[in-house]
Design a protein around this motif. Structure first.
Motif, PDB file in Angstrom:
ATOM      1  N   ILE A  12      36.141  45.766  52.561  1.00 33.09           N
ATOM      2  CA  ILE A  12      36.607  44.431  52.229  1.00 33.09           C
ATOM      3  C   ILE A  12      38.104  44.466  51.925  1.00 33.09           C
ATOM      4  CG2 ILE A  12      36.023  44.638  49.764  1.00 33.09           C
ATOM      5  CD1 ILE A  12      35.146  41.631  49.960  1.00 33.09           C
ATOM      6  N   GLY A  13      38.783  43.394  52.318  1.00 35.80           N
ATOM      7  CA  GLY A  13      40.223  43.324  52.102  1.00 35.80           C
ATOM      8  C   GLY A  13      40.816  42.125  52.804  1.00 35.80           C
ATOM      9  N   LEU A  60      39.724  37.609  46.919  1.00 41.28           N
ATOM     10  CA  LEU A  60      38.678  38.623  47.013  1.00 41.28           C
ATOM     11  C   LEU A  60      37.671  38.457  45.869  1.00 41.28           C
ATOM     12  CD1 LEU A  60      39.055  40.618  49.356  1.00 41.28           C
ATOM     13  CD2 LEU A  60      39.525  42.405  47.671  1.00 41.28           C
ATOM     14  N   TRP A  64      33.508  37.782  45.869  1.00 39.59           N
ATOM     15  CA  TRP A  64      32.927  39.095  45.628  1.00 39.59           C
ATOM     16  C   TRP A  64      31.409  39.049  45.496  1.00 39.59           C
ATOM     17  CZ3 TRP A  64      35.822  43.270  46.372  1.00 39.59           C
ATOM     18  CH2 TRP A  64      35.320  44.518  45.982  1.00 39.59           C
ATOM     19  N   VAL A  68      30.061  40.928  48.687  1.00 39.08           N
ATOM     20  CA  VAL A  68      29.851  42.328  48.306  1.00 39.08           C
ATOM     21  C   VAL A  68      28.508  42.490  47.596  1.00 39.08           C
ATOM     22  CG1 VAL A  68      30.729  44.308  46.998  1.00 39.08           C
ATOM     23  CG2 VAL A  68      32.325  42.780  48.182  1.00 39.08           C
ATOM     24  N   VAL A  78      37.694  49.135  49.266  1.00 38.64           N
ATOM     25  CA  VAL A  78      38.571  47.993  49.013  1.00 38.64           C
ATOM     26  C   VAL A  78      39.998  48.351  49.407  1.00 38.64           C
ATOM     27  CG1 VAL A  78      39.284  46.263  47.342  1.00 38.64           C
ATOM     28  CG2 VAL A  78      37.146  47.521  46.993  1.00 38.64           C
ATOM     29  N   THR A 111      30.723  45.824  40.649  1.00 42.92           N
ATOM     30  CA  THR A 111      30.118  46.608  41.719  1.00 42.92           C
ATOM     31  C   THR A 111      29.337  47.793  41.160  1.00 42.92           C
ATOM     32  OG1 THR A 111      31.979  46.007  43.129  1.00 42.92           O
ATOM     33  CG2 THR A 111      30.579  47.798  43.889  1.00 42.92           C
ATOM     34  N   VAL A 121      38.803  53.335  47.151  1.00 40.50           N
ATOM     35  CA  VAL A 121      39.934  52.419  46.998  1.00 40.50           C
ATOM     36  C   VAL A 121      41.089  52.930  47.854  1.00 40.50           C
ATOM     37  CG1 VAL A 121      41.676  51.534  45.412  1.00 40.50           C
ATOM     38  CG2 VAL A 121      39.272  51.628  44.695  1.00 40.50           C
TER      39      VAL A 121
END
Length: 212
Positions: A12-13, A60, A64, A68, A78, A111, A121
């Motif tokens: 995700i980004g 984001l 989320w 996510v 991420v 998360t 990350v």
């Protein structure tokens, strides 16, 4: 690290992750590093791309829970931050580093609590395409430090994409990796993919037995 058919790897980004994915197709991976990673895995793990061009950290966080947590991933990667810097210079939209860091921390905390996912990350990066972008580092450098602090606090695997691209730029030149300083070329995406695979202990082709 080895992945199995039970693993769901979610990325995700912003646009660097999005790379033109078909948002109507949940299986669409776009044309960048996420697809390259998926094609390099020897396992039948599910790979999901939830990149969305233009996103800052606040965008984001707003999605989320749906994009996510609602998908119950076992691994979450991420990559965010460059738009938080960019919007300061082209639109005057500020993303103060303490607020950015707090938002990032909340996402990683949720998360870990809700789906116990392994965290990766990736650091934001910039390969300045001109003198005007050089000054962006005054904003990006402390933001990158915030990303690193938060990742460390949550036990995330850190992928130093900024350093990997700088090393590659010494060989290929910055313009060959990110013509506008931000969006990677195919070669730039290959560098990102290889950096992630190395951090995960996975080479191109058969997975390594190394566990980080």
């Amino acid at each position: 690290m080895q992945f199995t058919q039970d693993d769901r790897l979610l990325f995700i980004g912003d646009s660097v992750t999005d790379t033109g994915r078909d948002r109507a197709d949940p299986a669409s991976l776009g044309d960048g590093y996420v697809r390259m990673i998926a094609e390099s895995l020897s396992s039948p793990a599910t790979v999901v791309n939830k990149g969305l061009n233009g996103n800052r950290v606040y965008d984001l966080e707003a999605r989320w829970a749906t994009d996510v947590l609602g998908l119950a991933p076992s691994v979450v990667t991420v990559l965010i931050g460059i738009n938080d810097t960019w919007r300061r210079y082209d639109r005057g939209l500020l993303s103060p580093v303490p607020e950015f860091e707090a938002s990032f921390d909340r996402m990683l905390t949720l998360t870990t609590e809700k789906c116990a996912a392994r965290l990766f990350v990736m650091t934001p990066f910039l390969l300045p395409a001109g003198p005007e972008q050089e000054r962006w580092f005054e904003d990006l450098a402390p933001r990158t430090e915030a990303v690193l602090r938060t990742a460390t606090a949550h036990g995330a695997t850190v992928v130093r994409t900024d350093l990997a691209l700088l090393r590659a730029a010494e060989v290929h030149g910055a313009a060959a990796l990110a013509p506008d300083g931000v969006h990677p070329s195919a070669l730039g995406h290959r560098v990102l993919a290889d950096a992630w695979l190395a951090a995960a202990g996975v080479g191109r082709g058969p997975a390594s037995s190394e566990r980080l």
